[in-house]
Structures are given as C-alpha cells and as structure tokens.
Enzyme design. Structure first.
Site: not given
Ligand code: APR
Length: 245
Positions: A65, A99, A117, A185, A212
């Site tokens: 990564r 995060q 994080h 999310s 979303e």
């Molecule tokens: N623009 C805006 N939002 C987006 C885009 C985009 N181009 N692409 C994806 N998303 C949204 C998705 O719809 C989703 O709701 O970003 C969100 C990403 O969610 P996760 O993958 O769950 O990421 P995150 O919320 O940062 O995760 C939190 O989980 O595994 C751990 O430590 C890791 O910091 C991370 C934590």
C-alpha cells in the site's frame, strides 16, 4: 458569540474524512465492491493478532500500500485541495480529522490534520513505541532508530486498538458548530459515532458528503451525494460564501 439570527459569528468547523475522498486519487476504499476488504481478509492483515501470527504477511500488505501511495500517478484530487482552501479561509476554529492513513491531505496543503488511524509513511517501534518517518518498506530485520532494539511495525491503528488523538478530537466535537463528514461508510467506531456526539446539541449543522447515504445518514441535517471531486469543492464554495455574508 452569535449574530442576531443566533448563528455563530466565527463558527467552529470539524471535518471528518474517510477512504471515499481518496478514491478518485486512485486509492481503493475498504467496503466498496472493489474495496480492500473484498480482496483481503482484514483478520489476516489488520489486527494485532495477525501481526503476532504472521508479521511478514502484515508488513507485505502495508509495504504494497505504501508503494502505491508513493507511486508517481497518485496525487491529491480536487476534494483534498478544496479542504485545504477551506482551512486557509475559515474564520473560526478548524480541525480536519481523517481516518485515512495516506498523506494526500497534507500534500494538498491542509495543516491541522489528525490521523486517527495512523499514517502509512510512519513506523513505530514495538518496544519503545517511538514513531519515525518511514517512506520505505518495513522489514523484519529493521530496528528502531531511537532505541536500536525494537522491531518496527506500521504506525497504523488495527482493529482492536485505540484510535489516536481521541482527547483532542472529543474536545473539538464538543465545541463545533458545523460537522462535515466526507467519504466514509460510517461503519467503523468511534468515528461512526462522531455525528451522534455532535447531534446532542440540536443546532449543530451536520453535513454528509458521500457517494451514497452512509450508515449514519439519518443523523445528518444535510446531505449531498455524489463523487467527492464534484460535491466537496461545490460545498466548500457555498460554505465560504455563507460565512462571508
Ligand atoms: N466520493 C465520495 N464518496 C465515495 C467515493 C467517492 N468518489 N467512492 C466511495 N465513496 C464512499 C463509499 O460510498 C463509502 O460509503 O466512501 C465510503 C468508503 O467507506 P469505507 O470503505 O468503509 O471507508 P471508511 O469509512 O474510511 O472506513 C473506515 O475502516 O477498515 C477501516 O481503518 C479502515 O479507516 C478505515 C475505516
């Protein structure tokens, strides 16, 4: 202090970002269909138990990564740049909580950033806990530049570990007038609970900017859904115009 409409004159602003803000820079999210946790079991790479069981596997995951993050095609996008501009022009207190373990906010020019994080470009000694800049692979043979003994681990918060900077974050949430959540999310705690903490004070403006509706969608007072590079700059323009009125 408030004006005649009851609005704070120099509103205090807290922004929370997640993986969604960096997706259009080429860094995958975690829980989308093409996300990291669809490819790798987080129990194998993102827990203290995984590191104890198979440190090489965990180091390989973060080394890969880190190489992606440092590759020449990764750069901050319009959403990161808009947040740096927001901080620069904001009349009240400003805090960006992320995060994300990438450094794209800093590369875009953000100054007050807390990485709850951790940070991919840092490594921590497993014995003395000293944190060091580490823009290269971490190997099992590496020792701590400070104590000369400890094996090094990524300076990232794994599942089951306590996020960083929580005291400062709690204070900022308790004092904020506007809370903006971008590209997350809303499934991982404690960050998922920040909007609920802020919602205890009913007049706080709570804005969700996400592709979303997130899991915490119902607790926000305002929603903008779409890709971050489109909705974040537009929101920043509107917010700055609003405070300049
Ligand atoms: N623009 C805006 N939002 C987006 C885009 C985009 N181009 N692409 C994806 N998303 C949204 C998705 O719809 C989703 O709701 O970003 C969100 C990403 O969610 P996760 O993958 O769950 O990421 P995150 O919320 O940062 O995760 C939190 O989980 O595994 C751990 O430590 C890791 O910091 C991370 C934590």
């Amino acid at each position: 202090m408030t004006d005649h409409t009851g609005r704070a004159k120099r509103p205090s602003l807290v922004v929370l970002t997640g993986a969604g803000i960096s997706r259009e820079s080429g860094i995958p999210t975690f829980r989308d269909a093409d996300g990291l946790w669809a490819q790798v079991d987080l129990e194998d790479v993102a827990t203290p138990e995984a590191f104890a069981r198979d440190p090489e596997r965990v180091l390989d995951f973060y080394n890969a990564r880190r190489r992606v993050l440092l590759s020449s095609d990764i750069a901050p996008n319009a959403a990161h740049v808009a947040l740096a501009r927001l901080e620069e022009s904001w009349p009240g207190d400003f805090l960006l909580i992320t995060q994300n373990i990438d450094d794209l906010h800093e590369r875009a020019g953000s100054k007050r950033v807390l990485h709850m994080h951790g940070e991919l470009l840092k490594a921590r000694c497993t014995l003395c806990e000293e944190v060091h800049p580490w823009p290269k692979d971490i190997t099992l043979a590496d020792t701590c530049p400070a104590c000369g003994r400890g094996p090094m681990r990524p300076h990232v918060v794994w599942f089951g570990e306590i996020p960083l900077h929580m005291e400062e974050i709690t204070q900022a949430l308790q004092a904020c007038d506007i809370f903006v959540s971008i590209g997350t999310s809303g499934t991982v705690w404690p960050a998922a609970g920040f909007v609920a903490e802020v919602a205890h004070r009913p007049h706080t403006r709570r804005v969700e900017l996400n592709l979303e509706p997130s899991e915490q969608n119902a607790l926000f007072t305002e929603h903008h859904h779409g890709p971050a590079t489109r909705i974040v700059p537009a929101f920043v323009d509107a917010l700055l115009a609003d405070v300049r009125e």
